[in-house]
Design a protein around this motif. Structure first.
Motif: not given
Length: 139
Positions: A25-32
């Motif tokens: 969730e903390e890295r959702s902008d990159i991972l998703f």
């Protein structure tokens, strides 16, 4: 555990799943991000390495490889989508009567709620990105 040892890894626990969801969730902008741009792919690899390192540093269980964590994440996403679809289908096909669905245990409910929120944020971010591209194209 060595990856080629032929031994099955220990099952992932609810605490480990919760930890994985919060790290993602903390890295959702990159991972998703669905872009296939070289920079995004490079950032995704770095983000997964960071998730793996932080996950293993937390010490909830045996060290997990990046490949194992990705597989757990993909399986969890798939199960959440299947469950959401099954509930929707069951409710729409219901003809009346019968007992309501059994409630989930608390840990599973928290995990799926968090996963659903993550997916919702991802869809919202994707819609915002599409809108910005459209606006930039028009202007």
């Amino acid at each position: 555990m060595a990856e080629n040892s032929g031994l099955r890894a220990r099952y992932i626990t609810a605490n480990e799943k919760t930890m994985l969801v919060s790290l993602n969730e903390e890295r959702s902008d990159i991972l998703f991000n669905k872009s296939h741009d070289f920079r995004i792919i490079h950032k995704k690899k770095a983000a997964w390495e960071e998730v793996t390192n932080l996950f293993n540093a937390a010490g909830y269980g045996p060290p997990r490889s990046q490949q194992q964590l990705k597989k757990v994440w993909e399986n969890a996403k798939g199960k959440a989508k299947e469950k959401q679809h099954a509930v929707h289908k069951r409710e729409t096909m219901r003809t009346g009567g019968g007992a309501p669905p059994k409630p989930e245990d608390e840990e599973t409910a928290k995990f799926f709620l968090s996963l659903e929120m993550t997916l919702m944020v991802r869809r919202m971010n994707w819609t915002v990105m599409q809108f910005r591209v459209l606006v930039n194209h028009i202007l």
